[in-house]
Design an enzyme around this catalytic site. Structure first.
Site, mmCIF file in Angstrom:
data_model
loop_
_atom_site.group_PDB
_atom_site.id
_atom_site.type_symbol
_atom_site.label_atom_id
_atom_site.label_comp_id
_atom_site.label_asym_id
_atom_site.label_seq_id
_atom_site.Cartn_x
_atom_site.Cartn_y
_atom_site.Cartn_z
ATOM 1 N N HIS A 27 0.839 -1.212 0.000
ATOM 2 C CA HIS A 27 0.000 0.000 0.000
ATOM 3 C C HIS A 27 0.872 1.260 0.000
ATOM 4 O O HIS A 27 0.565 2.240 -0.666
ATOM 5 C CB HIS A 27 -0.878 0.064 1.249
ATOM 6 C CG HIS A 27 -1.875 -1.034 1.381
ATOM 7 N ND1 HIS A 27 -1.759 -2.016 2.332
ATOM 8 C CD2 HIS A 27 -3.002 -1.304 0.695
ATOM 9 C CE1 HIS A 27 -2.790 -2.836 2.242
ATOM 10 N NE2 HIS A 27 -3.560 -2.434 1.243
ATOM 11 N N ASP B 188 -4.044 -7.541 -6.903
ATOM 12 C CA ASP B 188 -5.442 -7.829 -7.214
ATOM 13 C C ASP B 188 -5.658 -7.470 -8.682
ATOM 14 O O ASP B 188 -6.304 -6.479 -9.017
ATOM 15 C CB ASP B 188 -6.363 -7.014 -6.306
ATOM 16 C CG ASP B 188 -6.248 -7.466 -4.861
ATOM 17 O OD1 ASP B 188 -6.639 -8.599 -4.568
ATOM 18 O OD2 ASP B 188 -5.730 -6.688 -4.033
ATOM 19 N N SER C 8 0.148 -9.009 1.482
ATOM 20 C CA SER C 8 -1.308 -8.954 1.599
ATOM 21 C C SER C 8 -1.653 -8.793 3.068
ATOM 22 O O SER C 8 -0.965 -9.357 3.942
ATOM 23 C CB SER C 8 -1.916 -10.258 1.080
ATOM 24 O OG SER C 8 -3.243 -10.395 1.556
#
Ligand code: PAF
Length: 283
Positions: free
Chosen positions: A39, A152, A187
């Site tokens: 992120h 993703d 993740s």
């Protein structure tokens, strides 16, 4: 420096108009929190684009088809804010469930085709939940650019198709998957793996790599995928929900490597469902 946390839409709109009046572009990094280095790399890419950057944190109930997964999804807002502080992110937007889905909310964004396969098949309704929240976040933040991870991959394709189909005036930027040194894709769900499962988990990436090599070397696609599936089960994975070669944009099933493709997989390891994907291109 601490990053401002904005919780309500009126406050967000006020901030956005100030930035717009000052001539800034706006970038959004949508997240469900429990931030990791993957992120942070999205936030860094967004900052490097020169825009005002908003990281959104919202655990979106509409995209969880499994109530246990929703209940167990890690919520770590304070730690998330601490991780974002050094990056120069301009604001963190944390809306409440009631603000996002007020009583009577009844709109659904459904992206045909690309949503129906792979994750869409095993997690019915998941991509309607994703497309609906992402459309709302795009509208709420009025962003010019949005950053998503390739981890993703199907989500990235769904969001791109939605933005194109609905003429959304936003650039959807895909960023490479970040991996631990042993290859495991980062993740938020990895924290739920036991030590033993964590040791097995990198096999998912390893088997994708071996299958990609075999396919590029001329092995028949179904045979290479079956070998990878058997190796995963041997290593200790539970059901392998899918391991497939799909075209890079429309995600059509491929049995021959005749155009840019993606090897995609989802498999259970104990109670955790892991997904991963890599690019495979014809020579
Ligand atoms: O990738 C995620 O974390 C979520 O699916 C997203 C894009 C933030 C939408 O809730």
């Amino acid at each position: 420096m601490k990053t401002t946390i904005i919780r309500g839409l009126p406050a967000l709109r006020e901030q956005l108009s100030k930035w717009r009046r000052g001539g800034s572009g706006i970038a959004v990094v949508p997240t469900m929190g429990a931030l990791h280095a993957g992120h942070l790399s999205l936030a860094e890419a967004a900052k490097a684009g020169g825009d005002r950057v908003i990281v959104t944190i919202f655990v979106n109930p509409k995209q969880f088809n499994n109530p246990e997964d929703l209940a167990k999804y890690p919520r770590t807002e304070e730690a998330d804010a601490r991780l974002l502080a050094p990056l120069g992110v301009d604001a963190i937007f944390v809306p409440s469930v009631d603000e996002v889905y007020p009583p009577g909310f009844s709109t659904n964004v459904s992206v045909g085709g690309v949503s129906d396969v792979l994750e869409g098949k095993f997690r019915p309704g998941h991509f309607d939940g994703v497309a609906t929240i992402v459309a709302k976040l795009f509208l709420m933040t009025d962003a010019d650019r949005a950053y998503f991870g390739e981890k993703d991959y199907q989500q990235l394709m769904v969001v791109r198709k939605m933005a194109r189909d609905l003429n959304m005036n936003i650039e959807v930027v895909g960023c490479p998957t970040l991996r631990d040194p042993d290859g495991l894709a980062m993740s938020s769900r990895n924290t739920r793996l036991s030590d033993l499962e964590r040791a097995i988990a990198p096999q998912l990436h390893r088997q994708l790599q071996s299958a990609a090599l075999a396919i590029k070397g001329g092995e028949a696609v179904p045979a290479a995928l079956e070998t990878a599936r058997l190796q995963l089960v041997d290593a200790g994975f539970g059901p392998v929900e899918y391991i497939e070669l799909r075209s890079a944009v429309a995600l059509e099933s491929m049995n021959l490597l005749d155009r840019p493709a993606r090897l995609v997989a989802a498999a259970w390891l104990g109670k955790v469902r892991l997904i991963d994907n890599i690019a495979v291109n014809p020579a």
